[in-house]
Design a protein around this motif. Sequence first.
Motif, mmCIF file in Angstrom:
data_model
loop_
_atom_site.group_PDB
_atom_site.id
_atom_site.type_symbol
_atom_site.label_atom_id
_atom_site.label_comp_id
_atom_site.label_asym_id
_atom_site.label_seq_id
_atom_site.Cartn_x
_atom_site.Cartn_y
_atom_site.Cartn_z
ATOM 1 N N PHE A 53 2.530 1.697 -3.496
ATOM 2 C CA PHE A 53 1.581 2.121 -4.529
ATOM 3 C C PHE A 53 1.216 3.588 -4.372
ATOM 4 O O PHE A 53 1.222 4.352 -5.351
ATOM 5 C CB PHE A 53 0.338 1.239 -4.452
ATOM 6 N N ARG A 54 0.904 4.013 -3.153
ATOM 7 C CA ARG A 54 0.549 5.407 -2.947
ATOM 8 C C ARG A 54 1.732 6.326 -3.229
ATOM 9 O O ARG A 54 1.550 7.448 -3.736
ATOM 10 C CB ARG A 54 0.036 5.609 -1.513
ATOM 11 N N PRO A 107 -7.168 -1.218 1.410
ATOM 12 C CA PRO A 107 -6.225 -0.090 1.468
ATOM 13 C C PRO A 107 -6.488 0.769 2.708
ATOM 14 O O PRO A 107 -7.629 0.869 3.156
ATOM 15 C CB PRO A 107 -6.530 0.697 0.190
ATOM 16 N N ASP A 111 0.832 -1.204 0.000
ATOM 17 C CA ASP A 111 0.000 0.000 0.000
ATOM 18 C C ASP A 111 0.868 1.256 0.000
ATOM 19 O O ASP A 111 0.599 2.226 -0.728
ATOM 20 C CB ASP A 111 -0.901 -0.029 1.230
ATOM 21 N N ARG A 164 -4.091 -0.055 -8.923
ATOM 22 C CA ARG A 164 -3.393 -0.875 -7.927
ATOM 23 C C ARG A 164 -3.074 -2.260 -8.505
ATOM 24 O O ARG A 164 -1.980 -2.793 -8.308
ATOM 25 C CB ARG A 164 -4.244 -0.995 -6.670
ATOM 26 N N TRP A 179 -8.606 0.969 -7.998
ATOM 27 C CA TRP A 179 -8.297 -0.444 -7.852
ATOM 28 C C TRP A 179 -7.619 -0.999 -9.109
ATOM 29 O O TRP A 179 -6.719 -1.839 -9.021
ATOM 30 C CB TRP A 179 -9.571 -1.238 -7.549
#
Length: 813
Positions: free
Chosen positions: A327-328, A382, A324, A804, A801
């Motif tokens: 990705f962010r 998330p 997480d 992601r 999503w």
Amino acid sequence: MANESGDTRVTRSNTDRPEAEAGAGAEPRAEPRAEAATEAETFGRLFRRPVVRLSMALHVLLAIALCFVPLFDSLGFERAFATGILSTITSVLIGVEVAHRSRLRQCLLVAMQRSFLLGVIMLVPSLIAGWVFETLTIACDRTSGVLFLLLCAGGNTLFATGVGIAMGARFERRWSAGLAAFAAILGLLVMSLYRLYSEPQIFLYNHALGYWPGSIYDEALSVSTTLWAFRASTVLFTVAIVSAAAAFGARGASKPNNRRGRLGVALASLAVAVWLQSRGEEAGFDRDRNTVMNALSRKIETPEFEIFVDPTVTPEALEHIKQDHAFRYQQLQAYFHITPKQRIRSFVYRDERQKTMLMGAANTQISRPWAHEIHIHGFDYPHPTLKHELAHVFAGEMATGLFKVPATAQILVNIGVVEGIAVAADWPAYELTVHEWTRAMRALELAPDPRNSLSVFGFWSISSARAYTVAGSFIRYLVDRYGIDAFRTLYQRNDFEAAYGRSLDDLASEWAEFIDRIELSDRSKMIAEHRFSRPGIFQKTCARHTANILARGYRRLGNGDIEGAASDLETAFGYAPSDGAPLIALSQALAERGHFDAATALAERAVALPGATAKGIASAREALAIIAWRSGKDQEARTQFEALGDLHLSASHVRLCAARVAALTLDPGIRDPLMRYLAGDFARNRNQEQALASLAELGCAHPNQPLVRYLLGLRLAQAGLWDSARGHLEAALAATGDLRLGVFHRLGDFHDGGPALRRNAEMFRARALLETGHPHDAVEAFRRLAQDAPSEADRLDAEDWQARAQFVALGSR
């Protein structure tokens, strides 16, 4: 003339000098007891001194002024904090004055008593003003308010008086003593401010300046054992300071025996105070970064992050946290066109309780851009606020100065711009987009004006939900319209003219025209009214007391103490009579125990509340529908759930109503256990394992029932059992070829239930594909969901999503 203490005195009038001052060559009195006979008179003279009168005048003015400031008006922490700051100043001045007015300089213990008594008297106006205000309006928690006044303001008074007495004894001139005393107080302030700057903790314990709990958005606040322990150390340090001053401050005036005794008291008090301070980490008032790191002992290191996690985290959750964050980070790099110059430290606490204990913030997530660190709680995936908090760190790369944020004079932070860019970069989409929420607020005349909220002080006067949303909408518009480079100038210089060549007023008008062009449905207004009509902490009645009572009431409710919970929740309702949530919670608990008449009466009260929002009324009607089912009135319950579903209050509410309607069409052997689950019985009793076991048993007994398979699939997904969840969700989806889910073709005019449930099943199936090692299939599934999204918010959620899943797919190559 010179006295035996080495003081040089100028002859004064009878009014200004002590009653019987020792002349040159006169023997000083052996004992100070002779002063006792005239102590009352001396005290009266002290009270007539200009500095004491001025101090009292200031306290009276402050006490009255606070009655016109929301949250500070009643007896409580905020009034105590403000009064305590003034008390620190006035107590120093009084301490210096009394030390210089003492007939015998060595008699500082008597001077300390008089000074402290004067300081306590200074607190009386605030006590009276707060008490009268509550008498004329509504009483909050006077016991807690008085305790806060004594511990916060009274503790400041004691310590500052001791410092003033000590300096007054040490220095011959008042101005020298005052400067020395205030230098000491300033030194303590600087130490505390540096600690706030350098350490993760946002709470503050300072002997001279009192106590600050942390985030203002965490409303629940009560007098804690930690505060008592800290003020015990304040008393000990004060005794040590005054005793040492009595032994040495008068430069030899004390007799040797007295000096040894006072020095012994000083050393003993100091020793105990130092010991208590050494236990400050355990007690809770002296914690630092090492405290947090020791508690969050699971550490993940990547090129971008140092992540510290509570050790109770599971291996699967730990991997999710790592993914997480990565990705962010990638998303924010693309948005800001920036890569942070150093690794970001992320502290992931188990829950809000642990975060409160270790660093001071409960429900509030924290970012410290100047330190390149964030503090969040929960292992959700998330994580709902991770991107927002990381956005603050990325934005900090665009700024200079002490806090890496736009600010005037380095310290007057423009919090509206700071929070606006975090919302803009995060761009959450739940039910509506940020722009759509803002449009609905403007239609309801609830939206704050950016001209006010995007100022140094204007942001704090607005409820957080409104302020964050409008600031995020406005800043997102600026970035989309004029680019991130122009915004970078704004963030660096805190100047709209410099960044955009136009005033904030012109930009706000342009943004308002853009927002008002957005189409708005009645449903959007309805859900926005409920979300944004709730007042902020400054607009609530007895906000702290109400939050404390609600927390205790819900805790009692969870523990089965219905009688205690009823008392608390009814009391809390009295402070917010348009909010029916406490009545509804109590109604549900009573209905679960078979008290249908009492439960119905409470729910009907909530329906009829003046000022209740449409969504609040719907929640009360939902409670009545559940009562109807519990009392055997299935058809009545079904009719009510169908009507509630047609209101479209939220996607999750539509799904829940649809599932309840579907369950009520089934045979009793399936209907009753499903309805117990859908009515929230397991959730209220905090028995998630029993909930899963109940659904699993139904799934084994009725493998061809799509509603059971759907609910079991969701529950397994929430438990992290994605392989099993995927099978059940696919079975539910395969049960019918149209947009309905199994039994929903029999639901008459209830049109949206089936599609809402089916879309949710498809979302969780796509997540199951991602979790079970099929990211490419998940990308395609999320792409279809984005393409077929019924709303802009649903599209943005599915696209997030999809991104992601693409990120995971690239990483798995």
